[in-house]
Motif scaffolding. Structure first.
Motif, mmCIF file in Angstrom:
data_model
loop_
_atom_site.group_PDB
_atom_site.id
_atom_site.type_symbol
_atom_site.label_atom_id
_atom_site.label_comp_id
_atom_site.label_asym_id
_atom_site.label_seq_id
_atom_site.Cartn_x
_atom_site.Cartn_y
_atom_site.Cartn_z
ATOM 1 N N ARG A 88 0.832 -1.207 0.000
ATOM 2 C CA ARG A 88 0.000 0.000 0.000
ATOM 3 C C ARG A 88 0.868 1.259 0.000
ATOM 4 N NH1 ARG A 88 -5.396 -1.817 1.332
ATOM 5 N NH2 ARG A 88 -5.374 -2.826 3.350
ATOM 6 N N ALA A 89 1.955 1.207 0.770
ATOM 7 C CA ALA A 89 2.832 2.385 0.835
ATOM 8 C C ALA A 89 3.421 2.670 -0.541
ATOM 9 C CB ALA A 89 3.943 2.156 1.853
ATOM 10 N N ARG A 91 2.147 1.845 -3.358
ATOM 11 C CA ARG A 91 1.070 2.333 -4.223
ATOM 12 C C ARG A 91 0.811 3.815 -3.976
ATOM 13 N NH1 ARG A 91 -4.801 -0.132 -3.673
ATOM 14 N NH2 ARG A 91 -4.533 0.833 -1.646
ATOM 15 N N GLU A 92 0.867 4.218 -2.724
ATOM 16 C CA GLU A 92 0.641 5.640 -2.439
ATOM 17 C C GLU A 92 1.719 6.496 -3.085
ATOM 18 O OE1 GLU A 92 -2.199 6.936 -1.359
ATOM 19 O OE2 GLU A 92 -2.645 4.807 -1.601
ATOM 20 N N GLU A 93 2.946 6.010 -3.027
ATOM 21 C CA GLU A 93 4.034 6.744 -3.688
ATOM 22 C C GLU A 93 3.738 6.914 -5.173
ATOM 23 O OE1 GLU A 93 7.788 5.074 -0.983
ATOM 24 O OE2 GLU A 93 7.791 4.844 -3.163
ATOM 25 N N ARG A 95 0.865 6.857 -6.620
ATOM 26 C CA ARG A 95 -0.241 7.796 -6.813
ATOM 27 C C ARG A 95 0.275 9.236 -6.722
ATOM 28 N NH1 ARG A 95 -5.401 6.919 -6.338
ATOM 29 N NH2 ARG A 95 -5.729 8.579 -4.833
ATOM 30 N N ASP A 96 1.195 9.466 -5.811
ATOM 31 C CA ASP A 96 1.780 10.803 -5.687
ATOM 32 C C ASP A 96 2.529 11.179 -6.960
ATOM 33 O OD1 ASP A 96 0.773 10.931 -3.156
ATOM 34 O OD2 ASP A 96 2.686 10.664 -2.128
ATOM 35 N N ILE B 105 0.480 0.336 -10.596
ATOM 36 C CA ILE B 105 -0.490 0.405 -9.502
ATOM 37 C C ILE B 105 -1.456 -0.768 -9.599
ATOM 38 C CG2 ILE B 105 -2.473 1.697 -8.615
ATOM 39 C CD1 ILE B 105 -0.935 4.281 -9.226
ATOM 40 N N ASP B 109 -2.115 -3.460 -6.756
ATOM 41 C CA ASP B 109 -3.466 -3.717 -6.250
ATOM 42 C C ASP B 109 -3.784 -5.204 -6.327
ATOM 43 O OD1 ASP B 109 -4.029 -1.143 -5.585
ATOM 44 O OD2 ASP B 109 -5.081 -0.657 -7.436
#
Lengths: 120, 120
Positions: A88-89, A91-93, A95-96, B105, B109
């Motif tokens: 998840r971490a 993935r957040e990167e 997304r950023d 991503i 996921d």
DNA sequence: GTCGCACCTGGAGCGCGCTCCAGGTCAAAT
DNA sequence: ATTTGACCTGGAGCGCGCTCCAGGTGCGAC
């Protein structure tokens, strides 16, 4: 029924990576030690699929260290390992990163339309 | 009415870049020679805005060479220069990067949901 | 046998984007 | 007068991700 094996040249062709990069990834622990036949590497379909996955993440901008962590995590048997948290971490990167690129695209579009109307 | 001027320290704070990076960008021709007062740099608001723009593009992954080209292009007076073409090409690159990241991503996921259901 | 070729290893080299450092200048504070 | 602090310059150094190279091996073709 034996699993299909691929020589380095073919692994390179299928993954889009260079021979040097394939060796480099192995040295860095991103792929388990590749089986050898007569001293030469013989990639299984699984190896190639895994490398393809790494390559995808790499193309997205993840660093070698991240990929190594990713590899270690997915290969770990320890149930205490927080795989989902790590994933998840990352993935957040990503997304950023998308957000940053989107902002830049907006800037470019702004400049483009300015020049278009200026030119007439 | 004099334009507000900012010392290096403040320019760094406002742009989020280090003093070294500000000097580096100047050396690389990404920003025009910054005005000096008593030998020290004095950044105008325009300088800072431009650097902010560069920084945005940089964060999106454009390289220094691209930024230099971008700078030269926008500063050029030559009407024959294909500004719009260049800008569109950069934008397409960025769109490709977004696509690559989006793919990654999706992969993450996929892994995440696999681990979630595995864990229960 | 010997040639060529694909591959091996360990290690050096490279381009990028900073980052750090030594040695110096100048101005205000003490 | 000295110290302090922010800044200056030119150049070296660094981490990353490859990429290249030298020297060697093993195998099939000739």
């Amino acid at each position: 029924m034996t699993t299909a094996l691929f020589p380095p040249r073919e692994a390179a062709a299928q993954t889009g990576l260079s021979l040097d990069t394939l060796r480099y990834y192995e040295r860095e622990g991103l792929v388990g030690p590749i089986r050898r036949t007569a001293g030469r590497r013989a990639y299984t379909e699984g190896d190639i699929a895994w490398i393809g996955l790494l390559s995808c993440l790499r193309d997205a901008g993840l660093g070698i260290a991240d990929l190594r962590a990713f590899t270690a995590l997915l290969h770990s048997v320890d149930p205490a390992v927080d795989r989902v948290g790590f994933l998840r971490a990352r993935r957040e990167e990503l997304r950023d990163r998308v957000a940053a690129i989107t902002a830049a695209i907006t800037v470019l579009d702004h400049k483009i339309s300015r020049f278009e109307e200026e030119h007439g």
